[in-house]
Design a protein around this motif. Structure first.
Motif, PDB file in Angstrom:
ATOM      1  N   LEU A 346       5.526  24.640  12.390  1.00 23.12           N
ATOM      2  CA  LEU A 346       4.755  24.782  11.152  1.00 23.12           C
ATOM      3  C   LEU A 346       3.263  24.800  11.454  1.00 23.12           C
ATOM      4  O   LEU A 346       2.520  25.641  10.933  1.00 23.12           O
ATOM      5  N   ASP A 347       2.809  23.868  12.281  1.00 27.73           N
ATOM      6  CA  ASP A 347       1.388  23.768  12.600  1.00 27.73           C
ATOM      7  C   ASP A 347       0.906  24.976  13.394  1.00 27.73           C
ATOM      8  O   ASP A 347      -0.241  25.410  13.252  1.00 27.73           O
ATOM      9  N   ALA A 448      10.538  29.963  20.636  1.00 28.04           N
ATOM     10  CA  ALA A 448      11.046  29.647  21.971  1.00 28.04           C
ATOM     11  C   ALA A 448      10.058  28.776  22.745  1.00 28.04           C
ATOM     12  O   ALA A 448      10.457  27.847  23.459  1.00 28.04           O
ATOM     13  N   ILE A 449       8.776  29.052  22.592  1.00 24.26           N
ATOM     14  CA  ILE A 449       7.760  28.275  23.306  1.00 24.26           C
ATOM     15  C   ILE A 449       7.685  26.861  22.760  1.00 24.26           C
ATOM     16  O   ILE A 449       7.650  25.875  23.514  1.00 24.26           O
ATOM     17  N   VAL A 450       7.672  26.726  21.447  1.00 22.23           N
ATOM     18  CA  VAL A 450       7.644  25.390  20.843  1.00 22.23           C
ATOM     19  C   VAL A 450       8.864  24.588  21.289  1.00 22.23           C
ATOM     20  O   VAL A 450       8.759  23.405  21.641  1.00 22.23           O
ATOM     21  N   ASP A 451      10.027  25.220  21.284  1.00 23.44           N
ATOM     22  CA  ASP A 451      11.265  24.544  21.652  1.00 23.44           C
ATOM     23  C   ASP A 451      11.230  24.048  23.095  1.00 23.44           C
ATOM     24  O   ASP A 451      11.612  22.901  23.385  1.00 23.44           O
ATOM     25  N   VAL A 452      10.758  24.889  24.011  1.00 21.93           N
ATOM     26  CA  VAL A 452      10.704  24.510  25.427  1.00 21.93           C
ATOM     27  C   VAL A 452       9.714  23.377  25.647  1.00 21.93           C
ATOM     28  O   VAL A 452       9.999  22.416  26.381  1.00 21.93           O
ATOM     29  N   ARG A 489      -1.757  31.438  23.035  1.00 21.23           N
ATOM     30  CA  ARG A 489      -2.093  30.974  21.681  1.00 21.23           C
ATOM     31  C   ARG A 489      -1.687  29.508  21.501  1.00 21.23           C
ATOM     32  O   ARG A 489      -2.417  28.733  20.875  1.00 21.23           O
ATOM     33  N   TYR A 490      -0.543  29.147  22.051  1.00 22.31           N
ATOM     34  CA  TYR A 490      -0.091  27.761  21.946  1.00 22.31           C
ATOM     35  C   TYR A 490      -1.081  26.824  22.635  1.00 22.31           C
ATOM     36  O   TYR A 490      -1.487  25.793  22.077  1.00 22.31           O
ATOM     37  N   ILE A 491      -1.465  27.171  23.851  1.00 21.85           N
ATOM     38  CA  ILE A 491      -2.400  26.327  24.613  1.00 21.85           C
ATOM     39  C   ILE A 491      -3.729  26.224  23.890  1.00 21.85           C
ATOM     40  O   ILE A 491      -4.325  25.145  23.791  1.00 21.85           O
ATOM     41  N   GLU A 492      -4.199  27.324  23.354  1.00 18.86           N
ATOM     42  CA  GLU A 492      -5.473  27.310  22.630  1.00 18.86           C
ATOM     43  C   GLU A 492      -5.376  26.484  21.353  1.00 18.86           C
ATOM     44  O   GLU A 492      -6.314  25.779  20.979  1.00 18.86           O
ATOM     45  N   HIS A 493      -4.237  26.549  20.691  1.00 13.84           N
ATOM     46  CA  HIS A 493      -4.069  25.841  19.417  1.00 13.84           C
ATOM     47  C   HIS A 493      -3.962  24.328  19.620  1.00 13.84           C
ATOM     48  O   HIS A 493      -4.636  23.544  18.934  1.00 13.84           O
ATOM     49  N   PHE A 494      -3.102  23.895  20.550  1.00 11.06           N
ATOM     50  CA  PHE A 494      -2.857  22.464  20.722  1.00 11.06           C
ATOM     51  C   PHE A 494      -3.722  21.821  21.805  1.00 11.06           C
ATOM     52  O   PHE A 494      -3.749  20.585  21.900  1.00 11.06           O
ATOM     53  N   LYS A 495      -4.374  22.632  22.622  1.00 10.75           N
ATOM     54  CA  LYS A 495      -5.316  22.175  23.651  1.00 10.75           C
ATOM     55  C   LYS A 495      -4.597  21.567  24.861  1.00 10.75           C
ATOM     56  O   LYS A 495      -3.387  21.390  24.877  1.00 10.75           O
ATOM     57  N   GLY A 496      -5.406  21.265  25.882  1.00  7.54           N
ATOM     58  CA  GLY A 496      -4.872  20.779  27.147  1.00  7.54           C
ATOM     59  C   GLY A 496      -4.313  19.372  27.078  1.00  7.54           C
ATOM     60  O   GLY A 496      -3.433  18.997  27.869  1.00  7.54           O
ATOM     61  N   ALA A 518     -12.650  20.185  18.127  1.00  8.80           N
ATOM     62  CA  ALA A 518     -12.366  21.617  18.278  1.00  8.80           C
ATOM     63  C   ALA A 518     -12.255  22.037  19.740  1.00  8.80           C
ATOM     64  O   ALA A 518     -11.623  23.047  20.054  1.00  8.80           O
ATOM     65  N   LYS A 519     -12.890  21.267  20.644  1.00  8.73           N
ATOM     66  CA  LYS A 519     -12.818  21.589  22.067  1.00  8.73           C
ATOM     67  C   LYS A 519     -11.653  20.887  22.769  1.00  8.73           C
ATOM     68  O   LYS A 519     -11.455  21.075  23.972  1.00  8.73           O
ATOM     69  N   GLY A 520     -10.937  20.058  22.051  1.00 13.21           N
ATOM     70  CA  GLY A 520      -9.810  19.359  22.645  1.00 13.21           C
ATOM     71  C   GLY A 520     -10.137  17.986  23.183  1.00 13.21           C
ATOM     72  O   GLY A 520      -9.290  17.349  23.816  1.00 13.21           O
ATOM     73  N   ASN A 521     -11.358  17.506  22.928  1.00 13.33           N
ATOM     74  CA  ASN A 521     -11.729  16.167  23.387  1.00 13.33           C
ATOM     75  C   ASN A 521     -11.195  15.118  22.424  1.00 13.33           C
ATOM     76  O   ASN A 521     -11.285  15.282  21.201  1.00 13.33           O
ATOM     77  N   PRO A 522     -10.641  14.004  22.934  1.00 17.33           N
ATOM     78  CA  PRO A 522     -10.109  12.974  22.041  1.00 17.33           C
ATOM     79  C   PRO A 522     -11.205  12.293  21.229  1.00 17.33           C
ATOM     80  O   PRO A 522     -12.267  11.951  21.762  1.00 17.33           O
ATOM     81  N   THR A 523     -10.945  12.128  19.934  1.00 21.89           N
ATOM     82  CA  THR A 523     -11.894  11.431  19.059  1.00 21.89           C
ATOM     83  C   THR A 523     -11.302  10.144  18.489  1.00 21.89           C
ATOM     84  O   THR A 523     -12.018   9.351  17.891  1.00 21.89           O
ATOM     85  N   GLU A 524      -9.976   9.962  18.663  1.00 21.15           N
ATOM     86  CA  GLU A 524      -9.323   8.749  18.191  1.00 21.15           C
ATOM     87  C   GLU A 524      -8.141   8.457  19.112  1.00 21.15           C
ATOM     88  O   GLU A 524      -7.317   9.338  19.376  1.00 21.15           O
ATOM     89  N   VAL A 525      -8.073   7.223  19.598  1.00 26.71           N
ATOM     90  CA  VAL A 525      -7.062   6.837  20.587  1.00 26.71           C
ATOM     91  C   VAL A 525      -6.436   5.514  20.167  1.00 26.71           C
ATOM     92  O   VAL A 525      -7.138   4.574  19.779  1.00 26.71           O
TER      93      VAL A 525
END
Length: 562
Positions: A346-347, A448-452, A489-496, A518-525
């Motif tokens: 969904l996301d 298929a990518i999400v599932d794997v 697209r998956y990597i860009e969307h969910f980040k490293g 937006a750059k994939g840096n953690p802001t809450e842990v």
């Protein structure tokens, strides 16, 4: 000729026997009982009758009894037909064959049937210590209570006095919902027929007639009646601990009034408020597994309800929901996986789609693997996955699609793309159809990518859980199997380091990533002393903002099966 046998009447009329057996085949409310003391009724599927020759049954749901039955153990069948309780004489298996992962068995044909007209004799009463939560709903009004007894025709609920107002205003059948101690959830429509006030306890006892029951619902009600009777017998004995409890009540002794419970689940154990709200979706899927194994179909009404629930939670706080999908470790693996796939799909692809398509994607993602409950479970325990294993496992896709008869609202195209296409690969090496390239929809390729990704995040018999970077490397090294556009697209969307990753920092602390920029840096842990799936008792403080200054640089991800 009709002979009296206790409260039953025995009939040898061939026309009546054929008619009653046809009704049992159509409604599906049949149980198998071994001819031994205190044998538990086991729900099965009666498939066909060949008059005077044989009965054909699907015994996949009780495959653990097959060797005993094949060795000559006697049994009888019992069910509800035409307003009567029907019971066969003792039968024996005459043939067993395996077809598509299912066990189809034949028995001798019954020369007589025992018939009981007085259905009220089979009203199952819940004794002290047996707690089944119940609710009564009309429109937006809802009251909570407990189930006191149940029969194939109806039930009696214990409700607060406030329910009298809802009952007085109701102009149509009410929705009755039951939640058993093991998490099994069931809904049915009912009309109130009588009520009695218990002034001392400030409660109402209300009797209901079930209405508009589908064959699947009738089958489930029969199962509940049998299991409550079985558990009640256990409670009547002086030493109940010597008797195995019904699966519906197996964990009820763990209930306490101080905790918020949903069946066997102590909701407060789950790590976050969002995870605790997601537990109801898990309970629904868990109940569907049981229903499928008993020969039922996917409940379309409930699937619609819980798909809506997931979408509402996503609209409320997508990152909190993404993390919540990692916080369901007490749930069965197949349930955790379905929820994680639905939420991440969904996301990933749902942003610009119409709501009805997003809902169909969520629903398909939630249930896409439930068909695996319909194939021999030993396949998933094999240390090496052979070609014949793969063929047998691939059958789960069509087995599930065949159980979607009550889901007419669900888009057939989305079902085919997600459930039918999630295991396909662009080089044709996937299943069930071996489709490739242009034969696969874009949604199938994304699914298929999400599932794997979700599968590789969890331990398996032949390997341990992988980190995000290991999973990305696996995908990028297989351009023949996965569409590289969707991988990127998956990597860009969910980040490293996606939300839900367990990260280790240079301060030697570790924590779950709750939010990223937006750059994939953690802001809450969410700090976590141990490298284990997040639960309320193994997580610590939430660190918000200034992550690099307070925890140091992220130096890697810790693989944890969630």
């Amino acid at each position: 000729m009709v002979a009296q046998q206790d409260e039953f009447e025995t009939t040898a009329n061939t026309t009546m026997i054929e008619s009653l057996l046809n009704t049992l085949i159509e409604t599906g409310g049949v149980s198998l009982c071994l001819a031994i003391p205190d044998a538990r009724p086991e729900p099965i599927v009666l498939m066909e009758q060949h008059q005077g020759e044989t009965l054909v049954m699907d015994l996949s749901s009780i495959d653990y009894l097959l060797s005993h039955l094949q060795s000559g153990a006697a049994f009888y069948l019992r069910g509800q037909a035409q307003g009567k309780v029907v019971q066969t004489p003792l039968l024996h298996l005459t043939e067993t064959r395996q077809s598509g992962g299912r066990f189809l068995c034949c028995s001798d044909y019954p020369e007589t049937l025992d018939v009981l007209q007085r259905r009220e004799s089979f009203r199952a009463e819940l004794r002290m210590g047996m707690v089944v939560s119940a609710s009564l709903q009309s429109g937006d009004d809802r009251v909570e209570g407990e189930l006191r007894d149940i029969s194939q025709d109806g039930c009696q609920l214990e409700l607060p006095l406030a329910a009298s107002g809802l009952l007085a205003e109701a102009v149509s059948p009410l929705t009755l919902a039951f939640t058993f101690p093991d998490g099994t959830y069931f809904e049915v429509l009912g009309n109130a027929r009588h009520q009695k006030t218990d002034a001392e306890r400030h409660l109402l006892r209300v009797g209901f007639n079930f209405v508009e029951c589908s064959p699947e619902q009738e089958r489930q009600i029969w199962y509940f009646v049998c299991e409550i009777e079985r558990e009640a017998v256990r409670y009547k004995k002086e030493e109940p601990g010597e008797r195995q409890p019904s699966p519906l009540f197996a964990l009820s002794h763990k209930r306490t009034g101080a905790r918020e419970l949903l069946g066997r689940r102590d909701i407060q154990r789950y790590a976050t408020p969002m995870a605790r709200r997601l537990v109801k979706v898990a309970a629904f899927l868990d109940a569907q597994l049981l229903s499928l194994q008993q020969g039922g179909d996917i409940n379309g009404r409930q699937l619609s309800r819980y798909a809506d629930r997931v979408m509402e939670l996503h609209e409320e706080d997508r990152e909190a929901l993404l993390f919540a999908s990692r916080c369901l470790s007490p749930e069965p693996l197949i349930v955790r996986h379905g929820i994680a796939v639905a939420i991440h799909l969904l996301d990933f692809v749902g942003a610009s789609m119409p709501r009805e398509l997003r809902k169909a994607i969520v629903a398909s993602g939630l249930i896409h693997d439930l068909g695996k409950a319909l194939i021999p479970q030993v396949l998933f325990k094999a240390p090496h996955f052979e070609a014949n294993h793969r063929k047998a496992v691939s059958e789960h896709v069509q087995l599930l699609i065949d159980r979607l008869q009550n889901c007419q609202w669900l888009s057939a195209a989305i079902v085919q793309a997600v459930i039918g296409g999630i295991n396909e690969r662009i080089d044709g090496s996937g299943y069930p159809g071996g489709l490739s390239g242009a034969d696969l929809s874009e949604l199938s390729k994304a699914s298929a990518i999400v599932d794997v990704v979700e599968a590789m995040r969890r331990d398996r018999v032949d390997r341990a859980a992988k980190t995000t970077q290991q999973i990305y490397r696996h995908l990028l090294q297989r351009p023949q199997q996965f569409d590289m556009r969707w991988v990127k697209r998956y990597i860009e969307h969910f980040k490293g380091l996606p939300v839900g990753s367990l990260a280790r920092f240079s301060s030697q602390q570790q924590g779950w990533i709750l939010r990223i920029d937006a750059k994939g840096n953690p802001t809450e842990v969410l700090l976590a002393p141990q490298a284990e799936a997040p639960m309320r008792d193994n997580v610590n403080t939430v660190v918000r903002g200034g992550i690099a200054e307070r925890l140091g640089q992220c130096i890697g991800e810790v693989p944890v099966s969630t």
